[in-house]
Scaffold this motif. Structure first.
Motif, mmCIF file in Angstrom:
data_model
loop_
_atom_site.group_PDB
_atom_site.id
_atom_site.type_symbol
_atom_site.label_atom_id
_atom_site.label_comp_id
_atom_site.label_asym_id
_atom_site.label_seq_id
_atom_site.Cartn_x
_atom_site.Cartn_y
_atom_site.Cartn_z
ATOM 1 N N ASP A 78 0.861 -1.181 0.000
ATOM 2 C CA ASP A 78 0.000 0.000 0.000
ATOM 3 C C ASP A 78 0.897 1.230 0.000
ATOM 4 O O ASP A 78 1.530 1.547 1.016
ATOM 5 N N LEU A 79 0.980 1.881 -1.140
ATOM 6 C CA LEU A 79 1.870 3.025 -1.330
ATOM 7 C C LEU A 79 1.144 4.334 -1.045
ATOM 8 O O LEU A 79 -0.048 4.464 -1.348
ATOM 9 N N PRO A 80 1.833 5.320 -0.501
ATOM 10 C CA PRO A 80 1.202 6.632 -0.299
ATOM 11 C C PRO A 80 1.088 7.390 -1.618
ATOM 12 O O PRO A 80 1.746 7.037 -2.608
ATOM 13 N N GLN A 81 0.254 8.413 -1.632
ATOM 14 C CA GLN A 81 0.150 9.302 -2.795
ATOM 15 C C GLN A 81 1.355 10.242 -2.782
ATOM 16 O O GLN A 81 1.735 10.751 -1.725
ATOM 17 N N VAL A 82 1.930 10.465 -3.932
ATOM 18 C CA VAL A 82 3.056 11.396 -4.031
ATOM 19 C C VAL A 82 2.489 12.789 -4.224
ATOM 20 O O VAL A 82 1.954 13.110 -5.274
ATOM 21 N N ASP A 83 2.564 13.567 -3.173
ATOM 22 C CA ASP A 83 2.028 14.934 -3.251
ATOM 23 C C ASP A 83 2.954 15.932 -2.565
ATOM 24 O O ASP A 83 2.545 17.000 -2.168
ATOM 25 N N GLY A 84 4.216 15.544 -2.415
ATOM 26 C CA GLY A 84 5.173 16.435 -1.788
ATOM 27 C C GLY A 84 4.961 16.577 -0.295
ATOM 28 O O GLY A 84 5.455 17.523 0.303
ATOM 29 N N GLN A 85 4.240 15.626 0.290
ATOM 30 C CA GLN A 85 3.976 15.726 1.730
ATOM 31 C C GLN A 85 5.241 15.562 2.550
ATOM 32 O O GLN A 85 6.157 14.861 2.161
ATOM 33 N N GLU A 86 5.265 16.230 3.687
ATOM 34 C CA GLU A 86 6.379 16.099 4.618
ATOM 35 C C GLU A 86 6.145 14.871 5.480
ATOM 36 O O GLU A 86 5.033 14.643 5.948
ATOM 37 N N MET A 87 7.176 14.090 5.668
ATOM 38 C CA MET A 87 7.122 12.949 6.570
ATOM 39 C C MET A 87 8.130 13.184 7.674
ATOM 40 O O MET A 87 9.245 13.623 7.411
ATOM 41 N N ALA A 88 7.712 12.882 8.898
ATOM 42 C CA ALA A 88 8.633 12.960 10.027
ATOM 43 C C ALA A 88 9.166 11.565 10.312
ATOM 44 O O ALA A 88 8.515 10.567 9.973
ATOM 45 N N ALA A 89 10.322 11.497 10.927
ATOM 46 C CA ALA A 89 10.863 10.201 11.337
ATOM 47 C C ALA A 89 9.835 9.527 12.237
ATOM 48 O O ALA A 89 9.304 10.149 13.154
ATOM 49 N N GLY A 90 9.531 8.269 11.934
ATOM 50 C CA GLY A 90 8.549 7.517 12.713
ATOM 51 C C GLY A 90 7.155 7.510 12.122
ATOM 52 O O GLY A 90 6.307 6.728 12.552
ATOM 53 N N ASP A 91 6.891 8.359 11.133
ATOM 54 C CA ASP A 91 5.574 8.350 10.472
ATOM 55 C C ASP A 91 5.399 7.070 9.667
ATOM 56 O O ASP A 91 6.365 6.544 9.103
ATOM 57 N N VAL A 92 4.156 6.600 9.576
ATOM 58 C CA VAL A 92 3.859 5.451 8.726
ATOM 59 C C VAL A 92 3.981 5.904 7.276
ATOM 60 O O VAL A 92 3.332 6.854 6.851
ATOM 61 N N ALA A 93 4.841 5.226 6.524
ATOM 62 C CA ALA A 93 5.090 5.581 5.130
ATOM 63 C C ALA A 93 4.283 4.708 4.172
ATOM 64 O O ALA A 93 3.885 5.154 3.105
ATOM 65 N N ALA A 94 4.050 3.462 4.553
ATOM 66 C CA ALA A 94 3.351 2.506 3.679
ATOM 67 C C ALA A 94 3.006 1.286 4.526
ATOM 68 O O ALA A 94 3.335 1.223 5.710
ATOM 69 N N SER A 95 2.356 0.321 3.898
ATOM 70 C CA SER A 95 2.173 -0.971 4.558
ATOM 71 C C SER A 95 2.454 -2.073 3.545
ATOM 72 O O SER A 95 2.273 -1.896 2.346
ATOM 73 N N VAL A 96 2.928 -3.192 4.081
ATOM 74 C CA VAL A 96 3.295 -4.332 3.254
ATOM 75 C C VAL A 96 2.476 -5.526 3.732
ATOM 76 O O VAL A 96 2.471 -5.847 4.913
ATOM 77 N N GLU A 97 1.791 -6.155 2.791
ATOM 78 C CA GLU A 97 0.984 -7.325 3.121
ATOM 79 C C GLU A 97 1.656 -8.565 2.551
ATOM 80 O O GLU A 97 2.038 -8.600 1.387
ATOM 81 N N SER A 98 1.797 -9.560 3.399
ATOM 82 C CA SER A 98 2.390 -10.818 2.956
ATOM 83 C C SER A 98 1.415 -11.948 3.226
ATOM 84 O O SER A 98 0.319 -11.725 3.736
ATOM 85 N N VAL A 99 1.844 -13.155 2.904
ATOM 86 C CA VAL A 99 0.996 -14.315 3.159
ATOM 87 C C VAL A 99 0.852 -14.556 4.661
ATOM 88 O O VAL A 99 -0.076 -15.229 5.087
ATOM 89 N N LYS A 100 1.749 -13.978 5.466
ATOM 90 C CA LYS A 100 1.723 -14.183 6.916
ATOM 91 C C LYS A 100 1.080 -13.038 7.693
ATOM 92 O O LYS A 100 0.459 -13.268 8.721
ATOM 93 N N ALA A 101 1.293 -11.797 7.254
ATOM 94 C CA ALA A 101 0.887 -10.651 8.069
ATOM 95 C C ALA A 101 0.853 -9.366 7.238
ATOM 96 O O ALA A 101 1.295 -9.342 6.098
ATOM 97 N N VAL A 102 0.353 -8.315 7.874
ATOM 98 C CA VAL A 102 0.437 -6.970 7.328
ATOM 99 C C VAL A 102 1.345 -6.182 8.260
ATOM 100 O O VAL A 102 1.175 -6.217 9.475
ATOM 101 N N ALA A 103 2.321 -5.502 7.689
ATOM 102 C CA ALA A 103 3.272 -4.728 8.495
ATOM 103 C C ALA A 103 3.316 -3.291 8.006
ATOM 104 O O ALA A 103 3.307 -3.039 6.800
ATOM 105 N N GLU A 104 3.344 -2.366 8.955
ATOM 106 C CA GLU A 104 3.514 -0.970 8.600
ATOM 107 C C GLU A 104 4.997 -0.693 8.373
ATOM 108 O O GLU A 104 5.859 -1.287 9.020
ATOM 109 N N VAL A 105 5.259 0.185 7.431
ATOM 110 C CA VAL A 105 6.626 0.607 7.134
ATOM 111 C C VAL A 105 6.744 2.047 7.613
ATOM 112 O O VAL A 105 5.976 2.909 7.186
#
Length: 165
Positions: A78-105
């Motif tokens: 799950d990718l974020p929209q590219v809109d020039g948004q500011e991200m702070a260290a520790g912000d959720v950037a994306a999520s990755v879904e696998s056959v085992k789990a969903v993990a936030e990046v």
């Protein structure tokens, strides 16, 4: 250097449908030719298993090889929209879904979102094949370079993994 010149000239003459395959294989060629990680910039890791691949003022962020192995086969990113948004260290950037789990990046550093790896929309398994070269998730313009000092280099990350396994 010679190999990148040859690959770039080859890349220009290939039909667009094949360019992704050449890009993937050129990363493999770069690693095969080099005895170091010269294909990458400065590679740093967080304790939550994200990496930052820094070149100049740009950083690509993704999950570490350790993280992708723990998750198993990645089936969706799950990718974020590219809109020039500011991200702070520790912000959720994306999520990755696998056959085992969903993990936030999480973004390990602060920056302005400049790009996402759109290849992951149709080929999320690139995260498993090569998390750094082809499976990166977002690209940031680094706004607080001092935050890089809090991340681990490859040797420190390898030692850290010994403590968590």
């Amino acid at each position: 250097m010679v190999s990148s010149i040859i690959l770039n000239s080859m890349f220009k003459s290939i039909p667009s449908v094949l360019k992704h395959a050449v890009k993937v294989h050129s990363n493999v060629a770069c690693r095969a030719i080099s005895s170091t990680n010269s294909c990458y910039g400065r590679l740093l890791f967080s304790k939550s298993h994200e990496y930052v691949n820094v070149t100049d003022k740009t950083a690509r962020v993704g999950i570490s090889d350790h993280a992708q192995k723990e998750l198993g086969d990645v089936v969706y990113v799950d990718l974020p929209q590219v809109d020039g948004q500011e991200m702070a260290a520790g912000d959720v950037a994306a999520s990755v879904e696998s056959v085992k789990a969903v993990a936030e990046v999480y973004s390990p550093i602060s920056g302005v979102l400049k790009a996402v790896n759109t290849y992951l929309e149709n080929s999320p398994g690139l995260v498993n094949l090569d998390p750094v070269a082809d499976g990166w998730i977002i690209e940031l313009e680094v706004t607080k370079p001092e935050e890089l000092d809090s991340l681990m280099d490859e040797a420190a990350y390898a030692k850290y993994l010994e403590t968590v396994e």
